[in-house]
Design a protein around this motif. Sequence first.
Motif, mmCIF file in Angstrom:
data_model
loop_
_atom_site.group_PDB
_atom_site.id
_atom_site.type_symbol
_atom_site.label_atom_id
_atom_site.label_comp_id
_atom_site.label_asym_id
_atom_site.label_seq_id
_atom_site.Cartn_x
_atom_site.Cartn_y
_atom_site.Cartn_z
ATOM 1 N N ALA B 98 -20.582 6.126 -0.363
ATOM 2 C CA ALA B 98 -19.198 5.089 -0.502
ATOM 3 C C ALA B 98 -17.610 6.325 -0.194
ATOM 4 O O ALA B 98 -16.632 6.229 -0.435
ATOM 5 N N GLY B 99 -18.035 7.567 -1.591
ATOM 6 C CA GLY B 99 -17.138 8.508 -1.473
ATOM 7 C C GLY B 99 -16.064 9.094 -0.104
ATOM 8 O O GLY B 99 -15.793 8.791 0.343
ATOM 9 N N ALA B 100 -17.599 9.402 0.457
ATOM 10 C CA ALA B 100 -16.857 9.248 1.981
ATOM 11 C C ALA B 100 -16.192 8.287 2.639
ATOM 12 O O ALA B 100 -15.204 8.553 3.736
ATOM 13 N N LEU B 101 -16.997 7.430 2.566
ATOM 14 C CA LEU B 101 -16.458 5.868 2.927
ATOM 15 C C LEU B 101 -14.453 5.994 2.549
ATOM 16 O O LEU B 101 -13.380 5.828 3.702
ATOM 17 N N LEU B 102 -14.067 6.154 1.414
ATOM 18 C CA LEU B 102 -13.132 5.923 0.858
ATOM 19 C C LEU B 102 -12.223 7.111 1.559
ATOM 20 O O LEU B 102 -10.802 6.802 2.043
ATOM 21 N N VAL B 103 -12.338 8.276 1.547
ATOM 22 C CA VAL B 103 -12.042 9.196 1.863
ATOM 23 C C VAL B 103 -11.397 9.514 3.788
ATOM 24 O O VAL B 103 -10.518 9.638 3.853
ATOM 25 N N GLU B 104 -12.725 8.288 4.498
ATOM 26 C CA GLU B 104 -12.036 8.604 5.757
ATOM 27 C C GLU B 104 -11.134 7.196 5.494
ATOM 28 O O GLU B 104 -10.804 7.451 6.465
ATOM 29 N N ILE B 105 -11.151 5.983 5.284
ATOM 30 C CA ILE B 105 -10.243 5.271 4.908
ATOM 31 C C ILE B 105 -9.075 5.769 4.273
ATOM 32 O O ILE B 105 -7.996 5.509 5.646
ATOM 33 N N CYS B 106 -8.685 6.742 4.129
ATOM 34 C CA CYS B 106 -7.798 6.983 3.151
ATOM 35 C C CYS B 106 -7.251 7.845 5.006
ATOM 36 O O CYS B 106 -5.255 7.967 5.262
ATOM 37 N N ILE B 107 -7.450 8.400 5.136
ATOM 38 C CA ILE B 107 -6.933 9.985 5.999
ATOM 39 C C ILE B 107 -6.797 9.011 6.946
ATOM 40 O O ILE B 107 -5.986 8.612 7.982
ATOM 41 N N ALA B 108 -7.572 7.355 7.714
ATOM 42 C CA ALA B 108 -7.961 6.863 8.891
ATOM 43 C C ALA B 108 -6.132 5.881 8.161
ATOM 44 O O ALA B 108 -4.814 6.043 8.856
ATOM 45 N N VAL B 109 -6.091 5.115 7.069
ATOM 46 C CA VAL B 109 -4.592 4.202 6.751
ATOM 47 C C VAL B 109 -3.345 5.751 6.941
ATOM 48 O O VAL B 109 -2.098 5.488 7.139
ATOM 49 N N LEU B 110 -3.478 6.745 6.187
ATOM 50 C CA LEU B 110 -2.199 7.041 5.597
ATOM 51 C C LEU B 110 -1.956 8.463 6.897
ATOM 52 O O LEU B 110 -0.723 8.665 6.570
ATOM 53 N N GLY B 111 -3.360 8.520 7.252
ATOM 54 C CA GLY B 111 -2.246 9.457 9.021
ATOM 55 C C GLY B 111 -2.033 8.393 9.756
ATOM 56 O O GLY B 111 -2.368 9.264 11.711
ATOM 57 N N SER B 112 -1.806 7.336 10.036
ATOM 58 C CA SER B 112 -1.869 6.756 11.128
ATOM 59 C C SER B 112 0.191 6.732 11.749
ATOM 60 O O SER B 112 -0.122 6.727 13.134
ATOM 61 N N GLY B 113 0.398 7.558 10.727
ATOM 62 C CA GLY B 113 1.276 7.139 11.900
ATOM 63 C C GLY B 113 2.636 6.222 11.203
ATOM 64 O O GLY B 113 3.739 5.822 12.771
ATOM 65 N N LEU B 114 2.286 4.961 10.525
ATOM 66 C CA LEU B 114 2.675 3.966 11.581
ATOM 67 C C LEU B 114 4.246 4.179 10.093
ATOM 68 O O LEU B 114 4.519 5.194 9.501
ATOM 69 N N GLN B 115 5.831 4.413 11.188
ATOM 70 C CA GLN B 115 7.559 4.582 10.099
ATOM 71 C C GLN B 115 7.402 4.295 9.034
ATOM 72 O O GLN B 115 7.711 4.651 8.408
ATOM 73 N N ALA B 116 6.484 2.651 8.445
ATOM 74 C CA ALA B 116 7.138 2.005 8.062
ATOM 75 C C ALA B 116 6.287 1.981 6.476
ATOM 76 O O ALA B 116 6.203 1.458 5.465
ATOM 77 N N LEU B 117 4.970 2.698 6.400
ATOM 78 C CA LEU B 117 4.332 3.318 5.194
ATOM 79 C C LEU B 117 4.698 3.456 4.363
ATOM 80 O O LEU B 117 4.502 2.967 3.174
ATOM 81 N N ASN B 118 5.835 4.257 4.391
ATOM 82 C CA ASN B 118 6.832 4.344 2.662
ATOM 83 C C ASN B 118 7.809 4.171 2.588
ATOM 84 O O ASN B 118 8.756 5.011 2.349
ATOM 85 N N THR B 119 7.368 3.068 3.079
ATOM 86 C CA THR B 119 8.729 2.031 2.629
ATOM 87 C C THR B 119 8.507 0.883 1.801
ATOM 88 O O THR B 119 6.779 0.338 1.682
ATOM 89 N N GLU B 120 9.002 0.112 1.103
ATOM 90 C CA GLU B 120 8.834 -1.166 0.285
ATOM 91 C C GLU B 120 8.611 -2.575 1.374
ATOM 92 O O GLU B 120 8.408 -3.238 0.963
ATOM 93 N N GLY B 121 8.972 -1.623 2.691
ATOM 94 C CA GLY B 121 8.223 -3.508 3.741
ATOM 95 C C GLY B 121 10.003 -3.859 4.017
ATOM 96 O O GLY B 121 10.844 -3.490 4.019
ATOM 97 N N ALA B 122 9.411 -4.952 5.674
ATOM 98 C CA ALA B 122 10.495 -5.588 5.759
ATOM 99 C C ALA B 122 11.126 -5.867 4.735
ATOM 100 O O ALA B 122 11.222 -6.182 3.563
ATOM 101 N N GLY B 123 12.270 -6.520 5.652
ATOM 102 C CA GLY B 123 13.818 -6.858 4.374
ATOM 103 C C GLY B 123 13.297 -8.605 3.709
ATOM 104 O O GLY B 123 12.269 -8.989 4.838
ATOM 105 N N TYR B 124 13.840 -8.754 3.486
ATOM 106 C CA TYR B 124 13.357 -9.904 2.411
ATOM 107 C C TYR B 124 14.447 -11.001 1.818
ATOM 108 O O TYR B 124 14.985 -10.205 1.174
ATOM 109 N N GLU B 125 14.669 -12.223 2.342
ATOM 110 C CA GLU B 125 15.036 -12.818 1.988
ATOM 111 C C GLU B 125 15.144 -13.807 1.108
ATOM 112 O O GLU B 125 14.338 -14.750 2.089
#
Lengths: 99, 224
Positions: B98-125
């Motif tokens: 389970a710990g290995a799974l956690l590390v793996e998911i974190c690496i996969a998500v945070l290393g995905s290189g999606l530009q908007a990951l470290n923003t608060e998301g798209a605009g919202y009105e």
Amino acid sequence: VDIEWYLVVSAFVFSIGAAGVLTRRNPLVILLCLELMLNAANLALIAFSRMHGNGDGQVFAIIVMVVAACEVTVGLGVIVAMYRRRIPIDVDEARELHG
Amino acid sequence: MAVVAFFAASILAIIGAVGVVSLGNPFFNVLALVVHLIALAALFLLLRAEFVAAAQIVVYAGAVMVLYVFVVAYVGGKDEPIGGATGGGSRALAFLFAGALLVEICIAVLGSGLQALNTEGAGYEPGIEAQGTPAYIGRLLLTKFLFPFEAASILLLVAAVGAVVLARRRGGAGIDDDRIPFLTALRPPGTGTMAEAASGRLGPEPPILTSGEPERGPTEAGGW
């Protein structure tokens, strides 16, 4: 709060659920842990939906909830049937598929 | 404010998840899952998914968990020792996995290189048809996602029928001998049908003799 944080929470909940599925032996608790994993996936879907700014992920999360409800009804039906046939409620005991 | 709410809700969600996995009594497991679901609904609200949050509380924390409580009460919430018969080695292996799974998911998500990951998301009105409101979700469900919506409804029907078949009286897949015929259910024996009057029988059907001497009927007695 950044989207990353939601995804990290989702990863935590998913891993905890996976650990529960691997370690518990009561099928009721295993179903609960599966719910945990599905909910972690829901949280990730909604976080991505927020990131993209459209509602597709939210609709997907609703469909996941429907699938989870189906899984619960059938799973609990199987557990009740096991109980009626005096099969012990323990996944280690129920290892044969024949009726 | 949003940061405080986020951390409170996420810590509560993780505590609830740990409770589901670690508590011994199935009743407490279900209650911990309810706590987890409510905290998760708060996170959904922070992510501007109001309709999903409401559905989560009403459907999940309400209906599905009541179903769980019923089944736990029926089957009997038997305490399971946390150590259990499973060996310590395999438990350690499970947690390692389970710990290995956690590390793996974190690496996969945070290393995905999606530009908007470290923003608060798209605009919202804000508005009556803003993202996540019931109007918005309903419009999506009935236009863009009509086919998944209908497929989900058929899936629910199939699951309901399957649950009824599984939880029948005789306990699951098998041929039932005590199945009640439709006409009997409609009109129970002994209620005065023509057939009953002709056969001279009042009351429920007599048990069928499978062995032994045959029942002595009126024809053998010489006729009444």
